[in-house]
Design an enzyme around this catalytic site. Structure first.
Site, short mmCIF file in Angstrom:
data_model
loop_
_atom_site.label_atom_id
_atom_site.label_comp_id
_atom_site.label_asym_id
_atom_site.label_seq_id
_atom_site.Cartn_x
_atom_site.Cartn_y
_atom_site.Cartn_z
N GLY A 20 26.86 105.33 -4.89
CA GLY A 20 25.84 104.36 -4.57
C GLY A 20 26.48 103.00 -4.48
O GLY A 20 27.55 102.84 -3.90
N ALA A 21 25.87 102.01 -5.12
CA ALA A 21 26.39 100.65 -4.99
C ALA A 21 27.68 100.45 -5.78
O ALA A 21 28.70 100.04 -5.24
CB ALA A 21 25.32 99.66 -5.44
N GLY A 23 29.68 102.68 -7.21
CA GLY A 23 30.73 103.58 -6.74
C GLY A 23 31.34 103.15 -5.43
O GLY A 23 32.55 103.27 -5.22
N ASN A 116 25.91 104.06 -17.14
CA ASN A 116 25.15 103.49 -18.24
C ASN A 116 25.00 104.51 -19.36
O ASN A 116 25.25 105.70 -19.19
CB ASN A 116 23.76 103.07 -17.77
CG ASN A 116 23.77 101.80 -16.95
OD1 ASN A 116 24.50 100.86 -17.26
ND2 ASN A 116 22.96 101.75 -15.90
N LYS A 200 27.71 97.75 -24.84
CA LYS A 200 26.95 97.81 -23.59
C LYS A 200 25.57 98.42 -23.84
O LYS A 200 24.56 97.99 -23.28
CB LYS A 200 27.75 98.64 -22.58
CG LYS A 200 27.04 98.97 -21.28
CD LYS A 200 26.94 97.78 -20.37
CE LYS A 200 26.38 98.19 -19.02
NZ LYS A 200 27.20 99.17 -18.30
N SER A 275 17.51 97.27 -12.92
CA SER A 275 17.32 98.20 -11.81
C SER A 275 16.29 99.27 -12.19
O SER A 275 15.72 99.92 -11.31
CB SER A 275 18.65 98.87 -11.43
OG SER A 275 19.18 99.59 -12.51
N GLU A 287 16.97 106.02 -16.33
CA GLU A 287 17.97 106.47 -17.29
C GLU A 287 17.55 106.18 -18.73
O GLU A 287 18.38 106.13 -19.62
CB GLU A 287 19.31 105.78 -16.99
CG GLU A 287 19.88 106.16 -15.64
CD GLU A 287 21.22 105.49 -15.35
OE1 GLU A 287 22.21 106.21 -15.17
OE2 GLU A 287 21.25 104.24 -15.32
#
Length: 341
Positions: A20-21, A23, A116, A200, A275, A287
């Site tokens: 996606g973005a 990657g 994530n 994180k 997101s 997620e």
């Protein structure tokens, strides 16, 4: 540079699984630095890259990646071992994605999670072995603004790479960090990757669900006592869960992380919105179970109450269910990966 050139004595052939973005940014910049890169992702993004160079814009400048090999299924990738496989899927697809790339993993392949949440590296290690599995603390956000074009929107720190078990030698991880840095993604090797991943996790759990549920950016979350108090409750819960699971965090007290979050991290990313909010609007799965849901689950395992994390998890799950029932925007139209979360 010649494709596949030797860098630090090693030819780097890279597969990005779930491009996606984030990657696409990683794969595109590595390709631009001269490495052989294959992307596995979804149309229409992959179809656009077949027709024209991948465009990367945003805060890291303008780039064009012209030599990418693109696929929509891992089974389409030539059967050869890769030096590096980057797993950049959503967390709930980690196991399936890793299983699909197993034929492309050789004795010397490193498989790194650029995702994530927690549990990704362990899932990968179960399938490829701890001696091949790496975790990465990713603190940049990116967005697919249209098929074939991604933009880096925010950066909150270096890419940190490490082996949670120490099974991958630190000098080898340092070599990989130099590969990323020379491609324009500032990276460091660490023997304390678990602490970075939990750092994180603290950031993500404190901000993402609230941002998504309230529909506001991170800066707005510290403007009211109500949201600040919820964030504080989540931080305290994570410290308690980490202590019971014998995870060594980078801050001795919850107050230390709270001061960093409100004093530096949120101001640096104040305009950023989770997101997860876009996922909910699009009727997509989030997620949350790898973020606040993971804290709630691990707390239950050791008898640590996590009322704030549990409630946020249930609220997001309820929104997911309601969004699916209402038939919100069709799934898989576009891609937004904000891995700074």
């Amino acid at each position: 540079a010649e494709k596949g050139h030797r860098l630090q004595g090693k030819i780097v052939n890279v597969l990005v699984m779930g491009a996606g973005a984030v990657g696409s940014v990683a794969g595109g910049l590595l390709s631009g630095a001269g490495h052989r890169v294959h992307l596995v992702g979804r149309d229409p993004h992959m179809g656009a890259i077949r027709l024209r160079p991948l465009a990367i814009g945003g805060i890291w400048g303008e780039h064009r990646a012209r030599d990418l090999e693109v696929h929509t299924e891992a089974s389409q990738v030539p059967r050869k071992p890769f030096d590096l496989v980057l797993i950049t899927t959503k967390t709930y697809d980690t196991g399936t994605a890793t299983d699909e790339v197993l034929p492309l993993v050789g004795d010397d392949t490193l498989v790194a999670s650029l995702q994530n949440g927690v549990g990704n590296v362990e899932s990968i290690a179960d399938r490829v072995g701890a001696e091949r599995a790496l975790g990465a603390r990713v603190m940049f956000g990116a967005e697919v603004v249209e098929p074939g074009r991604v933009e880096v929107t925010v950066q909150g720190g270096d890419l940190m790479l490490g082996s949670p078990t120490g099974a991958v030698p630190l000098p080898r991880i340092g070599e990989l960090a130099r590969v990323f840095s020379q491609a324009g993604i500032s990276a460091q090797a660490t023997d304390q990757i678990t602490g970075f991943l939990w750092g994180k996790l603290l950031y993500s759990c404190a901000l993402n669900a609230l941002s998504a549920l309230l529909g506001v950016n991170y800066g707005k979350l510290q403007e009211t006592e109500a949201t600040r108090s919820i964030i504080w409750d989540v931080i305290v819960e994570i410290f308690a869960v980490a202590a019971e699971h014998r995870v060594e965090l980078s801050w001795p007290r919850p107050e230390d992380f709270r001061d960093l979050l409100f004093g530096e991290l949120v101001p640096a990313t104040a305009a950023h919105m989770a997101s997860m909010h876009a996922d909910l609007k699009a009727g997509k799965r989030t997620e949350i179970l790898s973020l606040n849901g993971a804290i709630a689950r691990m707390g239950e395992e050791v008898g640590v109450p996590t009322p704030a994390s549990s409630l946020l998890t249930r609220l997001i799950c309820a929104r997911e269910s309601l969004g699916a029932r209402e038939g919100l925007r069709a799934r898989d139209q576009g891609s937004t990966d904000h891995l700074i979360e």
